[in-house]
Structure formats: C-alpha cells, structure tokens
Scaffold this active site. Sequence first.
Site, PDB file in Angstrom:
ATOM      1  N   SER A 263      60.912  33.301  72.336  1.00 34.67           N
ATOM      2  CA  SER A 263      61.581  34.260  73.198  1.00 34.67           C
ATOM      3  C   SER A 263      61.476  33.824  74.653  1.00 34.67           C
ATOM      4  O   SER A 263      60.751  32.890  74.994  1.00 34.67           O
ATOM      5  CB  SER A 263      60.948  35.648  73.043  1.00 34.67           C
ATOM      6  OG  SER A 263      61.066  36.130  71.721  1.00 34.67           O
ATOM      7  N   SER A 301      64.784  34.638  68.628  1.00 36.55           N
ATOM      8  CA  SER A 301      64.474  34.547  70.054  1.00 36.55           C
ATOM      9  C   SER A 301      64.848  35.846  70.754  1.00 36.55           C
ATOM     10  O   SER A 301      66.008  36.238  70.782  1.00 36.55           O
ATOM     11  CB  SER A 301      65.236  33.376  70.691  1.00 36.55           C
ATOM     12  OG  SER A 301      64.881  33.224  72.041  1.00 36.55           O
ATOM     13  N   ASP A 303      65.634  37.435  73.967  1.00 35.54           N
ATOM     14  CA  ASP A 303      66.050  36.949  75.286  1.00 35.54           C
ATOM     15  C   ASP A 303      66.390  38.139  76.182  1.00 35.54           C
ATOM     16  O   ASP A 303      67.415  38.801  75.981  1.00 35.54           O
ATOM     17  CB  ASP A 303      67.259  36.029  75.141  1.00 35.54           C
ATOM     18  CG  ASP A 303      66.993  34.879  74.170  1.00 35.54           C
ATOM     19  OD1 ASP A 303      65.832  34.459  74.066  1.00 35.54           O
ATOM     20  OD2 ASP A 303      67.944  34.429  73.515  1.00 35.54           O
TER      21      ASP A 303
END
Length: 386
Positions: A263, A301, A303
């Site tokens: 991340s 991930s 974000d």
Amino acid sequence: MTKKLFTVLVLLVGSAAAQNTASNARPRASDLGLKVGILSTGALDAITDVAGVEVGHTTIIRGDDVRTGVTAILPHPGNLFREKVPGAVFVGNAFGKLAGSTQVNELGEIETPILLTSTLSVPRVADALIDYMLALSGNEDVESINPLVGETNDGYLNDIRGRHITREDVFAAIKNAKSGAVEEGSVGAGTGTVAFGFKGGIGTSSRRLPPKLGGYTVGVLVQTNFGGVLTIAGAPVGRELGRYYLREELQQEGSATDRGKGSVMIVIATDAPVDARNLKRMAARAMLGLGRTGASGSNGSGDYAIAFSTAQQVRIRSQDKASLRHIEVLQNDAMSPLFLAVIEATEEAVYNSLFRATTITGRGHTVEALPIEKTTEILKKYGAIK
C-alpha cells in the site's frame, strides 16, 4: 534502573542511531542530479516547505522481529481541534484501513494530526491520538474527536501481530514533530515497509509555483509499501535490476522478487487557499505521480491520498463567527498548476523514500536497499541524469 534494562535501552538507541546514520549517508534524488518535472522545489524539497507543517517519527527497532513505527504530520503546531484545516481524502484503491476518512470527506475538515503506522496498530494509534487531543488545553469540553490514522502493512519485516506500538510511542511522534528537514527512509511508519521489491519507507518532496501563478507551495510525504516495475524519470530501473512485478511469470524462471502487493499513504500540504472540494481534486492527482514511478496498483494495494491547506483564511476556527463569512478561495481555473505540483512532488517523494531507505532485516527476512551505484549507472544509460 537496573543494569539489564539500561543495556537494553542502549542497544535500542544504538541500533536506531546506526540505522539513521546509514540513511543520512545515502543520497536523495536531487543529490544525484535527478530533475523531476519542470517546477522548482522548495528550499528543503520537503513537505515542511509549507510554512507551519511539522513532521515527527517514532522508530521502533527491537530484537529480531520488531521493525515498525509511527509518523506524525501536523498541519500547524496549534490545537487542531480548535483551529481545523480544510482537508480531503482520495481513494485510489480501498484495500486499507484509513481511520477517520469518511468524516473528513463529509465535513471537509481535519481536526487532528495525521498519523501513519502499521496496519494492525491503527486502532491503538487512533486511541492514543484521541487521548492526546482530549488532554490539550482548551479541549476540556470536547466529546467527539475524529482521529485520522493511515497505514501500510509492514508484516514481512515486522511482528505485525504483536502490535508493539504504545501510547507513549504515539505521543513521542507528535511531540517530537518539527519544521525543517524531514528524516526519510527506514524511519517511523516506514521502518518495516517494502517498495518495488526493495526497502521502502518515508519520502518527501515539494514544489513551488512561480510568482505569476501565486507563488504557492505544495509539499508531499509518502509511506511507500507497494509493488510494480520501478521507473525513475522514465528509466526502467526495476527491469534493468531484474526485480519487478510479474518477472517470474513473464520469464518462467527465477523467483518472484516483487509480488505487487502492499500500500501507499500520500499526504499533501499546500499554503494555497483551497477548499475541501478542490483539495480532493489535488489528492486525486497524486495517483498520476504514483503511476509515473511504475506502481502496479494491484488488488492488494491500499492507495490513499490526504490533502490539506494551511492558509489562514480557510481555517475553521471554533466559536469564531467570522469563519461563517464568505471566504475567498482559488477557483477551478487556478488549480491546474497546483495539480502539476502534486504530481511532480509525489513522484519525487517516492524516489526519495527508496534512495534514503537502508537495508533492513527482520523476522528472518532481509530487504535490500535500492543499490545506488547500479541505479546511477542505469539513470545515466537512459539519459535521466548526466
């Protein structure tokens, strides 16, 4: 204090000091002659180029398996609950735990320091942040606090299940926050992170608009812990180094050096008088800067980008009737240069997180720092630097 306890404390301080010294010996992107974009940087090329912004870290390195920490970003050094700043959160991919984000986007206000940490420590850090805010002078009658706490998962190098971050660690990060140069690399919330298969961490950068465009400053700080195919100023660094997402699948040989997971937390500050709506538009542009670095934006991930303005005229002051008056803010047509500033500063902040990070071993794993000499050769090969 017992001799044994004293020895343990000395070892902890010594380990952190040695790591920080190594980090300080590694260059930033600008030290290598790398010029990212067209806009000028601030004096420090850091988020603290935005006047009033302060950054503090607590770095926890203990034994063989604790590699974690806390990073605090303060929009200003005063009581944020009594003098809130306009803010917004943009979600690129919501595989993460960003406590407090929904209220920020609903009200357009940030009322606590922004803290970054390890995934499973978010609740404990948020609880400690509430304690800190309730104890501030002037907050004696406060009955609701919206702590803003983001994270990335440092479980590869850190005993994440142990949730080793304490109330004292959180308080220390906030109280040690300062203006000036920002420590980068394997520190604070970036102590145990991994990016592009190399050691990730904390990175920062800034951009300053020319006087004709208002002379405003935009600063960015990142906590990098994601994967992809590392690209630096257009140079295919990850590919040349043989460490990138899907390498094993594409070549049908070797072992996966970057599974694209992880991340990133991106914090954006500006002194431009921008309201929450346009701050969210600025935060969205951070994803374009992230894309320039070769981020894969994978399923796993998380974000996130958080943006705020420190401009005095847009702050939300408690019990201040004047704050209800019409406030002059930048209009849509004036935002494009600020968008570019976010893109460029985000890109360079990611590079700085990698350049400044040091090799870290934890939980039986070693994650190497980006090799400076080899990377420099690649950048020269592709004309990114001379």
